[in-house]
Design a protein around this motif. Structure first.
Motif, PDB file in Angstrom:
ATOM      1  N   ALA A  63     -52.224 -73.974 -35.810  1.00 13.86           N
ATOM      2  CA  ALA A  63     -52.018 -74.681 -37.075  1.00 13.86           C
ATOM      3  C   ALA A  63     -51.994 -73.750 -38.281  1.00 13.86           C
ATOM      4  N   ASP A  64     -52.736 -72.627 -38.214  1.00 13.19           N
ATOM      5  CA  ASP A  64     -52.740 -71.695 -39.352  1.00 13.19           C
ATOM      6  C   ASP A  64     -51.678 -70.601 -39.228  1.00 13.19           C
ATOM      7  N   GLY A  65     -50.814 -70.713 -38.222  1.00 13.08           N
ATOM      8  CA  GLY A  65     -49.717 -69.761 -38.054  1.00 13.08           C
ATOM      9  C   GLY A  65     -50.058 -68.519 -37.259  1.00 13.08           C
ATOM     10  N   ARG A  66     -51.288 -68.406 -36.809  1.00 14.69           N
ATOM     11  CA  ARG A  66     -51.706 -67.246 -36.016  1.00 14.69           C
ATOM     12  C   ARG A  66     -51.540 -67.543 -34.533  1.00 14.69           C
ATOM     13  N   LEU A  67     -51.272 -66.483 -33.795  1.00  8.48           N
ATOM     14  CA  LEU A  67     -51.237 -66.629 -32.347  1.00  8.48           C
ATOM     15  C   LEU A  67     -52.675 -66.664 -31.836  1.00  8.48           C
ATOM     16  N   PRO A  68     -52.993 -67.586 -30.930  1.00  6.67           N
ATOM     17  CA  PRO A  68     -54.335 -67.613 -30.337  1.00  6.67           C
ATOM     18  C   PRO A  68     -54.600 -66.310 -29.573  1.00  6.67           C
ATOM     19  N   ALA A  69     -55.846 -66.062 -29.259  1.00  9.49           N
ATOM     20  CA  ALA A  69     -56.229 -64.844 -28.547  1.00  9.49           C
ATOM     21  C   ALA A  69     -55.550 -64.784 -27.182  1.00  9.49           C
ATOM     22  N   PRO A  70     -54.870 -63.668 -26.900  1.00 13.21           N
ATOM     23  CA  PRO A  70     -54.177 -63.544 -25.613  1.00 13.21           C
ATOM     24  C   PRO A  70     -55.148 -63.203 -24.488  1.00 13.21           C
ATOM     25  N   PRO A  71     -54.697 -63.402 -23.254  1.00 10.93           N
ATOM     26  CA  PRO A  71     -55.526 -62.988 -22.125  1.00 10.93           C
ATOM     27  C   PRO A  71     -55.552 -61.468 -22.023  1.00 10.93           C
ATOM     28  N   GLN A  89     -56.850 -67.723 -24.769  1.00 13.20           N
ATOM     29  CA  GLN A  89     -56.864 -69.108 -25.230  1.00 13.20           C
ATOM     30  C   GLN A  89     -55.619 -69.833 -24.732  1.00 13.20           C
ATOM     31  N   PRO A  90     -55.707 -71.162 -24.598  1.00 13.77           N
ATOM     32  CA  PRO A  90     -54.531 -71.926 -24.184  1.00 13.77           C
ATOM     33  C   PRO A  90     -53.380 -71.718 -25.173  1.00 13.77           C
ATOM     34  N   ASN A  91     -52.179 -71.760 -24.642  1.00 14.56           N
ATOM     35  CA  ASN A  91     -50.959 -71.652 -25.454  1.00 14.56           C
ATOM     36  C   ASN A  91     -50.968 -70.420 -26.349  1.00 14.56           C
ATOM     37  N   TRP A  92     -51.424 -69.304 -25.828  1.00  6.72           N
ATOM     38  CA  TRP A  92     -51.589 -68.093 -26.616  1.00  6.72           C
ATOM     39  C   TRP A  92     -50.272 -67.511 -27.137  1.00  6.72           C
ATOM     40  N   ASP A 127     -56.325 -60.293 -18.940  1.00  5.07           N
ATOM     41  CA  ASP A 127     -56.046 -60.074 -17.526  1.00  5.07           C
ATOM     42  C   ASP A 127     -54.580 -59.643 -17.394  1.00  5.07           C
ATOM     43  N   GLU A 128     -54.093 -59.516 -16.194  1.00  4.62           N
ATOM     44  CA  GLU A 128     -52.729 -59.014 -15.996  1.00  4.62           C
ATOM     45  C   GLU A 128     -51.648 -59.952 -16.532  1.00  4.62           C
ATOM     46  N   SER A 129     -51.975 -61.205 -16.806  1.00  6.02           N
ATOM     47  CA  SER A 129     -50.970 -62.160 -17.292  1.00  6.02           C
ATOM     48  C   SER A 129     -50.670 -61.998 -18.782  1.00  6.02           C
ATOM     49  N   GLY A 130     -51.495 -61.234 -19.485  1.00  7.04           N
ATOM     50  CA  GLY A 130     -51.296 -61.020 -20.914  1.00  7.04           C
ATOM     51  C   GLY A 130     -50.504 -59.757 -21.193  1.00  7.04           C
ATOM     52  N   HIS A 131     -50.499 -59.352 -22.445  1.00 11.47           N
ATOM     53  CA  HIS A 131     -49.742 -58.165 -22.829  1.00 11.47           C
ATOM     54  C   HIS A 131     -50.627 -56.963 -23.153  1.00 11.47           C
ATOM     55  N   THR A 132     -51.921 -57.066 -22.972  1.00  9.08           N
ATOM     56  CA  THR A 132     -52.827 -55.964 -23.289  1.00  9.08           C
ATOM     57  C   THR A 132     -52.391 -54.685 -22.584  1.00  9.08           C
ATOM     58  N   TRP A 133     -52.044 -54.793 -21.333  1.00  4.78           N
ATOM     59  CA  TRP A 133     -51.693 -53.612 -20.543  1.00  4.78           C
ATOM     60  C   TRP A 133     -50.368 -52.986 -20.961  1.00  4.78           C
ATOM     61  N   HIS A 134     -49.628 -53.639 -21.822  1.00  2.00           N
ATOM     62  CA  HIS A 134     -48.369 -53.076 -22.317  1.00  2.00           C
ATOM     63  C   HIS A 134     -48.592 -52.017 -23.395  1.00  2.00           C
ATOM     64  N   PRO A 185     -41.688 -74.038 -32.771  1.00  2.39           N
ATOM     65  CA  PRO A 185     -42.809 -73.178 -32.348  1.00  2.39           C
ATOM     66  C   PRO A 185     -42.412 -72.146 -31.298  1.00  2.39           C
ATOM     67  N   VAL A 186     -41.487 -72.500 -30.381  1.00  2.00           N
ATOM     68  CA  VAL A 186     -41.076 -71.566 -29.334  1.00  2.00           C
ATOM     69  C   VAL A 186     -40.406 -70.344 -29.966  1.00  2.00           C
ATOM     70  N   TYR A 187     -39.557 -70.581 -30.964  1.00  2.00           N
ATOM     71  CA  TYR A 187     -38.894 -69.471 -31.644  1.00  2.00           C
ATOM     72  C   TYR A 187     -39.897 -68.638 -32.433  1.00  2.00           C
ATOM     73  N   LEU A 188     -40.868 -69.304 -33.072  1.00  2.00           N
ATOM     74  CA  LEU A 188     -41.904 -68.582 -33.810  1.00  2.00           C
ATOM     75  C   LEU A 188     -42.709 -67.702 -32.872  1.00  2.00           C
ATOM     76  N   ALA A 189     -43.078 -68.249 -31.730  1.00  2.00           N
ATOM     77  CA  ALA A 189     -43.864 -67.482 -30.771  1.00  2.00           C
ATOM     78  C   ALA A 189     -43.065 -66.301 -30.255  1.00  2.00           C
ATOM     79  N   GLY A 190     -41.800 -66.531 -29.938  1.00  2.00           N
ATOM     80  CA  GLY A 190     -40.949 -65.443 -29.475  1.00  2.00           C
ATOM     81  C   GLY A 190     -40.809 -64.369 -30.529  1.00  2.00           C
ATOM     82  N   SER A 191     -40.656 -64.797 -31.759  1.00  2.00           N
ATOM     83  CA  SER A 191     -40.547 -63.833 -32.863  1.00  2.00           C
ATOM     84  C   SER A 191     -41.841 -63.044 -33.022  1.00  2.00           C
ATOM     85  N   ALA A 192     -42.975 -63.715 -32.933  1.00  2.00           N
ATOM     86  CA  ALA A 192     -44.261 -63.039 -33.082  1.00  2.00           C
ATOM     87  C   ALA A 192     -44.472 -62.034 -31.958  1.00  2.00           C
TER      88      ALA A 192
END
Length: 166
Positions: free
Chosen positions: A76-84, A68-71, A86-93, A3-10
């Protein structure tokens, strides 16, 4: 694959999509109302944006923009949960135009227009919200960020708009 590699890839694919988005600045699904250049936003617009955020976004992205937690890890369905948002997420990127398109057209359509195949759980809100309402939500989200984060995102938006105008 772990999962860590999948998340990094996503996350890498989403970052690549942002680069492609900027490179294809004059094409794609950007609507005429997409630009939300850095400007002074009224208290009324921010209040409307907060209300609309709570009504339309908070169920996935959190009442306090915490996501969402562990964003970063596919669910389970292969999608990334909704990101934050706030400043801790990637929206501002991302520049305003990509945030606008992602909200109006949904993640799947926005990424597909860029030639990126990634399962996105972000629905399209273009039929429920006007362009001005989408911009007010984005203005509200941005208003919660620290000055350094707002400045970094504003610079990305400025560079994106400059590329679109060339």
């Amino acid at each position: 694959m772990k999962p860590v590699y999948l998340a990094g890839s996503a996350v890498a694919i989403i970052a690549l999509a942002a680069v492609i988005y900027a490179a294809r600045a004059t094409t794609g699904p950007v609507s005429a109302g997409a630009s939300t250049s850095v400007s002074v936003v009224s208290d009324a617009t921010l209040a409307q944006g907060e209300t609309l955020y709570q009504e339309n976004c908070a169920s996935c992205h959190g009442r306090s923009l915490e996501g969402q937690p562990n964003w970063r890890e596919p669910d389970a369905d292969g999608r990334l949960p909704a990101p934050p948002h706030d400043e801790s997420g990637h929206t501002w990127h991302h520049p305003d135009s990509m945030l606008f398109d992602y909200t109006k057209f949904g993640g799947q359509a926005t990424l597909a227009a860029l030639g990126v195949e990634l399962e996105s759980g972000m629905p399209a809100f273009g039929e429920q919200l006007s362009d001005d309402q989408i911009r007010s939500i984005l203005d509200y989200i941005k208003s919660t960020w620290p000055a350094r984060v707002r400045a970094a995102q504003a610079e990305r938006t400025r560079a994106d708009e400059e590329a679109r105008n060339q």
